[in-house]
Design an enzyme around this catalytic site. Structure first.
Site, mmCIF file in Angstrom:
data_model
loop_
_atom_site.group_PDB
_atom_site.id
_atom_site.type_symbol
_atom_site.label_atom_id
_atom_site.label_comp_id
_atom_site.label_asym_id
_atom_site.label_seq_id
_atom_site.Cartn_x
_atom_site.Cartn_y
_atom_site.Cartn_z
ATOM 1 N NE ARG A 1 -34.512 -2.362 -11.762
ATOM 2 C CZ ARG A 1 -35.641 -2.759 -12.332
ATOM 3 N NH1 ARG A 1 -35.636 -3.206 -13.561
ATOM 4 N NH2 ARG A 1 -36.768 -2.731 -11.673
ATOM 5 C CD GLU B 1 -24.605 -15.055 -14.192
ATOM 6 O OE1 GLU B 1 -25.013 -14.002 -13.652
ATOM 7 O OE2 GLU B 1 -24.399 -15.159 -15.406
ATOM 8 C CB CYS C 1 -32.200 8.387 26.684
ATOM 9 S SG CYS C 1 -31.819 9.199 28.252
ATOM 10 C CE LYS D 1 -32.656 -11.673 -8.101
ATOM 11 N NZ LYS D 1 -32.575 -10.445 -7.332
ATOM 12 C CE1 TYR E 1 -26.702 -8.079 -13.783
ATOM 13 C CE2 TYR E 1 -25.614 -8.222 -11.651
ATOM 14 C CZ TYR E 1 -26.591 -7.681 -12.465
ATOM 15 O OH TYR E 1 -27.450 -6.752 -11.978
ATOM 16 C CB SER F 1 -36.639 -6.792 -12.773
ATOM 17 O OG SER F 1 -37.968 -6.910 -13.145
ATOM 18 C CG LEU F 2 -33.445 -11.474 -13.573
ATOM 19 C CD1 LEU F 2 -32.377 -12.092 -12.690
ATOM 20 C CD2 LEU F 2 -33.320 -12.006 -14.988
ATOM 21 C CD GLU G 1 -27.386 -6.132 -8.134
ATOM 22 O OE1 GLU G 1 -27.579 -6.069 -9.367
ATOM 23 O OE2 GLU G 1 -28.299 -6.098 -7.298
ATOM 24 C CG PHE H 1 -1.349 1.946 -4.874
ATOM 25 C CD1 PHE H 1 -1.544 1.313 -6.088
ATOM 26 C CD2 PHE H 1 -2.224 2.954 -4.500
ATOM 27 C CE1 PHE H 1 -2.598 1.676 -6.918
ATOM 28 C CE2 PHE H 1 -3.279 3.328 -5.330
ATOM 29 C CZ PHE H 1 -3.463 2.680 -6.536
ATOM 30 C CG ASP H 2 -0.954 5.068 -0.267
ATOM 31 O OD1 ASP H 2 -1.844 4.833 -1.104
ATOM 32 O OD2 ASP H 2 -1.039 4.782 0.937
ATOM 33 C CB CYS I 1 -28.451 8.398 30.423
ATOM 34 S SG CYS I 1 -29.257 6.851 30.018
ATOM 35 C CB CYS J 1 -31.384 8.041 33.404
ATOM 36 S SG CYS J 1 -31.915 8.770 31.849
ATOM 37 C CG ASP K 1 -1.937 -1.048 1.211
ATOM 38 O OD1 ASP K 1 -1.984 -1.779 0.203
ATOM 39 O OD2 ASP K 1 -2.694 -1.166 2.199
ATOM 40 C CE1 TYR K 2 5.650 5.161 2.914
ATOM 41 C CE2 TYR K 2 7.143 3.971 1.432
ATOM 42 C CZ TYR K 2 6.855 5.077 2.236
ATOM 43 O OH TYR K 2 7.762 6.083 2.346
ATOM 44 C CG ASP L 1 -29.754 -8.391 -1.412
ATOM 45 O OD1 ASP L 1 -30.425 -7.677 -2.182
ATOM 46 O OD2 ASP L 1 -30.096 -8.640 -0.244
ATOM 47 C CB CYS M 1 -34.391 6.799 29.692
ATOM 48 S SG CYS M 1 -32.849 5.873 29.732
ATOM 49 C CE LYS N 1 -36.343 -12.309 -4.288
ATOM 50 N NZ LYS N 1 -35.716 -11.028 -4.142
HETATM 51 S S1 IVH Z 1 -29.175 -10.529 -14.995
HETATM 52 C C1 IVH Z 1 -31.929 -8.834 -18.362
HETATM 53 N N1 IVH Z 1 -27.652 -11.558 -13.149
HETATM 54 O O1 IVH Z 1 -31.398 -8.892 -9.935
HETATM 55 C C2 IVH Z 1 -31.435 -9.491 -17.121
HETATM 56 N N2 IVH Z 1 -29.201 -9.897 -12.503
HETATM 57 O O2 IVH Z 1 -34.609 -8.650 -10.630
HETATM 58 C C3 IVH Z 1 -30.445 -8.701 -16.412
HETATM 59 N N3 IVH Z 1 -29.093 -9.316 -10.115
HETATM 60 O O3 IVH Z 1 -32.055 -5.960 -11.734
HETATM 61 C C4 IVH Z 1 -30.191 -9.133 -15.043
HETATM 62 N N4 IVH Z 1 -27.464 -10.698 -9.585
HETATM 63 O O4 IVH Z 1 -30.025 -6.006 -10.201
HETATM 64 C C5 IVH Z 1 -28.635 -10.683 -13.411
HETATM 65 N N5 IVH Z 1 -26.202 -12.551 -11.631
HETATM 66 C C6 IVH Z 1 -27.161 -11.677 -11.899
HETATM 67 C C7 IVH Z 1 -27.715 -10.847 -10.906
HETATM 68 C C8 IVH Z 1 -28.752 -9.977 -11.247
HETATM 69 C C9 IVH Z 1 -28.290 -9.762 -9.143
HETATM 70 C C10 IVH Z 1 -30.135 -8.305 -9.905
HETATM 71 C C11 IVH Z 1 -30.174 -7.213 -10.924
HETATM 72 C C12 IVH Z 1 -31.543 -7.230 -11.527
HETATM 73 C C13 IVH Z 1 -32.304 -7.997 -10.508
HETATM 74 C C14 IVH Z 1 -33.387 -8.797 -11.201
#
Ligand code: IVH
Length: 685
Positions: free
Chosen positions: A137, A114, A424, A116, A225, A83-84, A173, A37-38, A430, A409, A34-35, A118, A406, A312
């Site tokens: 998004r 893959e 509080c 998912k 992804y 979305s999925l 993500e 790099f800095d 307290c 106290c 790190d040093y 969060d 509280c 899920k």
């Molecule tokens: S693919 C057209 N792959 O899940 C499809 N999405 O409800 C594009 N997410 O909005 C999405 N991991 O934010 C894809 N391995 C993954 C993901 C992923 C998380 C999220 C993403 C998306 C939401 C789907």
């Protein structure tokens, strides 16, 4: 340096730093310290400051963050960010597979499984290899332009590597690692900021901040992804991920190509179990058709692709009985309701207590005394109550009410406009708040009095010896010798006895005395002024040089200081307005605590009179500067190099061998920090 030379060096440094960033953040294989790099980064920043016109648009110096923005521009997505569709059972995955095979008229199908992640979805656009735009998004059709903030995320390349196209779109993500999340929350709690509920909120909150310099301090990361465009470089989704990896993106290794539904289920089971080992949250598995030609034929519905589905994970849940509700008061005065439960087994542990978060949650749950409740373990380690089973409610059960005063106290609780937590307000009297302030004061990054940790503060407080931080400096060896306390063991552990025998008492007094050498900026942090964390304390100390100037500063003046906003300025003003706090400052001053930068050392004793010291190496308990201050405070002298006139070499780890040789040759005693502590200990009794 000529302009030509500077241009060459800037280009070299930019390329080198990019490579090191990639090694560190994408490959997790750093090649330099790190040093080092800095030092390279600093050299680049200096050259760029000198020749601003030569700064490259992909300069790694941007990672620290640019100018704040008031509003994020709205940008239309070139390809909608869909979305999925979600599924919660294996039967639904089997239905998805049947649907896909039917639409593809019985062709062979391969799937990619893959994780998912969060976090927060992000769309990145690159032009001629350079990161041009990063958009959230939003509603799927248009989102916020958060480019300046995203440029601070070190695993996202500012310039692509390898064989990249003129234009590139990629989706991924943004998330926060669990380690980063815990550390961030600990820091926030330390300065009285409300902690984030989970890593996802923390990532999305960070991404929406107006000041990219603040975003740069947040431990954000990004997995990519999905590439929405076609390309001659790949014909499968798996191939596109490999290609993204070659361009320098962080792509997860936890991906599998599956040819049967059985393999998909196996992947799901493995990760449902294995996810607890990951350093980031996932909420399920994404299953995608691998062939891009097949994806194209399957197409999209209005909301989501027909070629992918999300499975899920179910949060592990258990049902049990609510026995009672405790209200805990934290260091900052925030009151947290905690449910005491009839013990129940959940995800490998026995759960007896679960968080109820705040008054709104209790109300939303419609919680009644004796209710049967559901508990879950989420991303957080502490389980939470997520629902009640009203069918099992006993007749005449009372709704659980939040307290108005509280429990520690008796002061009436406050709830600030727009905030979920009750507080509080009795911060100076307290008990948990006083103890919290003391614990913060002695903590490692503050006064570093580690001889006082682990319940010792509690004992001193309970015996009435210490009620505020200044009282610590009045403590005497005789007063604390022999103090005792039994600490009841919880969760089946044996009780412990804490007693201040000679050695402990001595260490405590010495530790407190040594803390008088702690530099001003850390003292300022130690005082626990709300919103004054380590960095802010350093800025204030550098600007005001002593506590008197700081305490006299007005609002207008404070907000002029680099990185000091209105919230911090107000908090500092309020703190110094209170007579109790001014009194504490005066008492600390009398005791010789550092309330100014590099102040001439206040004498504590003359035990080291006529003795000269060379301090060298790295120490466990003190910094080198603290040791030098201690030497001066006790009448000794610091000298730079070893000579026949040196009396002692105070050596830590990693002292150079040449110094050791020289000291040995001249017969000068080499002492450790423990030896040194003994030398100055005389004073304390
Ligand atoms: S693919 C057209 N792959 O899940 C499809 N999405 O409800 C594009 N997410 O909005 C999405 N991991 O934010 C894809 N391995 C993954 C993901 C992923 C998380 C999220 C993403 C998306 C939401 C789907």
């Amino acid at each position: 340096m000529t302009k030509e030379e500077a241009k060459k060096r800037i280009a070299d440094l930019t390329a080198m730093l990019q490579q090191h960033n990639y090694n560190y953040y994408v490959l997790s294989q750093p090649a330099i310290s790190d040093y080092e790099f800095d030092a390279l980064l600093k050299e680049l920043e200096q050259l760029e400051a000198h020749f601003p016109e030569l700064k490259l648009s992909d300069s790694p110096s941007q990672r620290v963050g640019g100018e704040p923005t008031r509003f994020f521009a709205t940008v239309k997505h070139k390809y909608p960010m869909l979305s999925l569709s979600n599924s919660y059972s294996e039967a639904e995955i089997a239905e998805f597979d049947t649907r896909v095979r039917k639409l593809l008229a019985g062709e062979e199908v391969e799937y990619v499984c893959e994780l998912k992640y969060d976090g927060v979805a992000i769309g990145l656009t690159y032009e001629k290899g350079l990161l041009k735009q990063a958009v959230t998004r939003g509603d799927g059709l248009q989102g916020d332009d958060v480019t300046a903030n995203v440029k601070t995320i070190k695993s996202i390349p500012l310039r692509l590597r390898g064989n990249y196209p003129d234009e590139l779109e990629i989706r991924g993500e943004i998330f926060m690692s669990l380690r980063g999340f815990r550390q961030l929350n600990a820091e926030r709690e330390e300065i009285g900021e409300a902690p984030f509920a989970n890593p996802r909120n923390s990532a999305s909150g960070s991404l929406k901040m107006q000041d990219p310099k603040e975003v740069a301090k947040r431990p954000l990361d990004c997995f990519l992804y999905y590439l929405p465009r076609e390309s001659p470089h790949y014909t499968t989704h798996y191939g596109s991920l490999k290609y993204a990896g070659k361009l320098g993106f962080k792509v997860s290794k936890n991906v599998a190509v599956c040819t049967s539904i059985g393999e998909i289920f196996e992947f799901i089971h493995d990760w449902d179990e294995g996810r607890s080992q990951l350093d980031y949250d996932i909420d399920g598995i994404v299953i995608k058709v691998n062939s891009l030609a097949q994806q194209k034929r399957l197409g999209f519905t209005a909301k989501s692709p027909r070629w992918a589905i999300a499975y899920k994970f179910k949060a592990e849940q258990a049902e049990t009985v609510l026995l009672s509700v405790d209200f805990q008061v934290g260091r900052t005065g925030a009151v947290t309701p905690v449910a005491n439960l009839s013990p129940v087994h959940l995800a490998g542990t026995t759960v007896k207590r679960a968080s109820l978060h705040n008054a709104d949650i209790i109300k939303k749950l419609d919680l009644h005394s004796g209710d049967h409740v559901f508990v879950e373990k989420g991303g957080e380690i502490i389980p939470k109550v997520t629902g009640v089973n009203p069918a099992k409610r006993k007749a005449g059960a009372h709704p659980v009410r939040f307290i108005s005063h509280c429990p520690q106290c008796g002061t009436e609780l406050l709830r600030k406009e727009g905030e979920a937590a009750h507080y509080c307000p009795n911060e100076d009297f307290c008990p948990p708040q006083i103890k919290g302030k003391l614990e913060h004061f002695i903590s490692r990054k503050a006064m570093n009095i580690d001889s006082l940790g682990e319940g010792k503060i509690d004992l001193l407080f309970e015996k009435g010896l210490v009620k505020n931080v200044a009282d610590l400096y009045d403590l005497e060896y005789k007063q604390i010798l022999g103090l005792e306390k039994i600490i009841p063991g919880d969760e089946g552990k044996k009780e412990k006895k804490l007693s201040f025998k000679e050695k402990t008492a001595n260490n405590i007094i010495n530790g407190i005395r040594a803390s008088k050498a702690v530099p001003f900026h850390r003292v300022l942090f130690a005082l626990g002024i709300r919103f004054v964390g380590e960095t802010v304390a350093k800025k204030l100390a550098a600007h005001y040089s002593d506590i008197d100037h700081l305490s006299k500063a007005g609002f207008e003046e404070l907000v002029e200081v680099d990185e000091i906003g209105e919230k911090i300025a107000e908090s500092v003003l309020n703190w110094f307005q209170k007579p109790e706090n001014r009194h504490i400052v005066e008492r600390l001053r009398e005791k010789g605590v550092q309330l100014a930068n590099a102040a001439p050392a206040t004498p504590v004793s003359n035990v080291l009179e006529n003795k000269s010291f060379v301090v060298s190496g790295i120490f466990q308990r003190y910094s080198r500067d603290e040791l030098k201050t201690l030497i001066e405070q006790n009448g000794g002298k610091n000298v730079g190099g070893i000579s026949s006139k040196t009396d002692f070499v105070l050596a830590g780890d990693k002292m150079g061998p040449a110094k050791k040789q020289k000291a040995d040759k001249l017969g000068i005693p080499i002492i450790s920090e423990e030896d040194f502590e003994k030398m100055i200990r005389e004073q304390t009794r």
